[in-house]
Design a protein around this motif. Structure first.
Motif, PDB file in Angstrom:
ATOM      1  N   UNK A   1      28.944   4.933  21.766  1.00  0.00           N
ATOM      2  CA  UNK A   1      28.627   4.017  20.688  1.00  0.00           C
ATOM      3  C   UNK A   1      29.841   3.137  20.400  1.00  0.00           C
ATOM      4  N   UNK A   2      29.675   1.840  20.644  1.00  0.00           N
ATOM      5  CA  UNK A   2      30.753   0.888  20.390  1.00  0.00           C
ATOM      6  C   UNK A   2      30.694   0.397  18.948  1.00  0.00           C
ATOM      7  N   UNK A   3      31.847   0.057  18.430  1.00  0.00           N
ATOM      8  CA  UNK A   3      31.932  -0.549  17.103  1.00  0.00           C
ATOM      9  C   UNK A   3      33.203  -1.385  17.043  1.00  0.00           C
ATOM     10  N   UNK A   4      33.298  -2.198  15.987  1.00  0.00           N
ATOM     11  CA  UNK A   4      34.514  -2.973  15.772  1.00  0.00           C
ATOM     12  C   UNK A   4      34.422  -4.440  16.139  1.00  0.00           C
TER      13      UNK A   4
ATOM     14  N   UNK B   1      37.071 -15.308  25.258  1.00  0.00           N
ATOM     15  CA  UNK B   1      36.865 -13.862  25.149  1.00  0.00           C
ATOM     16  C   UNK B   1      35.536 -13.530  24.486  1.00  0.00           C
ATOM     17  N   UNK B   2      34.843 -14.537  23.998  1.00  0.00           N
ATOM     18  CA  UNK B   2      33.559 -14.316  23.350  1.00  0.00           C
ATOM     19  C   UNK B   2      32.562 -13.702  24.317  1.00  0.00           C
ATOM     20  N   UNK B   3      31.986 -12.569  23.925  1.00  0.00           N
ATOM     21  CA  UNK B   3      31.060 -11.838  24.792  1.00  0.00           C
ATOM     22  C   UNK B   3      30.554 -10.610  24.047  1.00  0.00           C
ATOM     23  N   UNK B   4      29.570  -9.966  24.638  1.00  0.00           N
ATOM     24  CA  UNK B   4      29.205  -8.617  24.221  1.00  0.00           C
ATOM     25  C   UNK B   4      30.076  -7.657  25.026  1.00  0.00           C
ATOM     26  N   UNK B   5      30.742  -6.763  24.337  1.00  0.00           N
ATOM     27  CA  UNK B   5      31.646  -5.807  24.967  1.00  0.00           C
ATOM     28  C   UNK B   5      30.977  -4.442  25.054  1.00  0.00           C
ATOM     29  N   UNK B   6      31.025  -3.866  26.246  1.00  0.00           N
ATOM     30  CA  UNK B   6      30.413  -2.576  26.511  1.00  0.00           C
ATOM     31  C   UNK B   6      31.477  -1.572  26.953  1.00  0.00           C
TER      32      UNK B   6
ATOM     33  N   UNK C   1      28.837  -4.303  21.696  1.00  0.00           N
ATOM     34  CA  UNK C   1      29.197  -4.857  20.402  1.00  0.00           C
ATOM     35  C   UNK C   1      29.635  -6.310  20.609  1.00  0.00           C
ATOM     36  N   UNK C   2      29.166  -7.186  19.735  1.00  0.00           N
ATOM     37  CA  UNK C   2      29.425  -8.621  19.902  1.00  0.00           C
ATOM     38  C   UNK C   2      30.816  -8.988  19.389  1.00  0.00           C
TER      39      UNK C   2
END
Length: 123
Positions: free
Chosen positions: A5-8, A89-94, A117-118
């Motif tokens: 689970x990603x966050x931040x 660097x804008x992206x969804x990070x997994x 996380x976006x």
């Protein structure tokens, strides 16, 4: 059941910082390498950083010197500290976990993935 689970994530101005977290459950976290990937709109998912189960790290060239990956095996959590952020660097990070990999960029080498996380960096 394994969960990452990603966050931040969030919206930040160029030059700012964010710290992403990847909380893992249902697996022997310390036995896995953990990586961060990102996917911008219209682009393929790309490798960003990886930390081995021994703590060795590696980064894609575009983030070297700006991003730092780390892990806390007691908390079963990996982190990505992102400084000097740029609009690109804008992206969804997994985050992803791999018990074994030959190539850090091979998405098929990763056994488990989070939902993402976006991260949006404004100019």
């Amino acid at each position: 059941q394994v969960q990452l689970v990603e966050s931040g994530g969030g919206l930040v101005q160029a030059g700012g910082s964010l710290r992403l977290s990847c909380a893992a459950s249902g697996l022997s976290f310390g036995a896995y390498a953990v990586a961060w990937f990102r996917q911008a709109p219209g682009k393929e998912r790309e490798f960003v950083a990886i930390i081995s189960r021994f703590g060795n790290t590696d980064y894609t060239d575009s983030v070297k010197g700006r991003f730092t990956i780390s892990r806390d095996n007691v908390k079963n959590t990996a982190y990505l500290q992102m400084n000097s952020l740029k609009p690109e660097d804008t992206a969804v990070y997994y985050c992803a976990a791999s018990i074994y990999y030959r190539s850090r960029d091979d998405r098929n080498a990763y056994n488990f993935w989070g939902q993402g996380t976006q991260v949006t960096v404004s100019s």
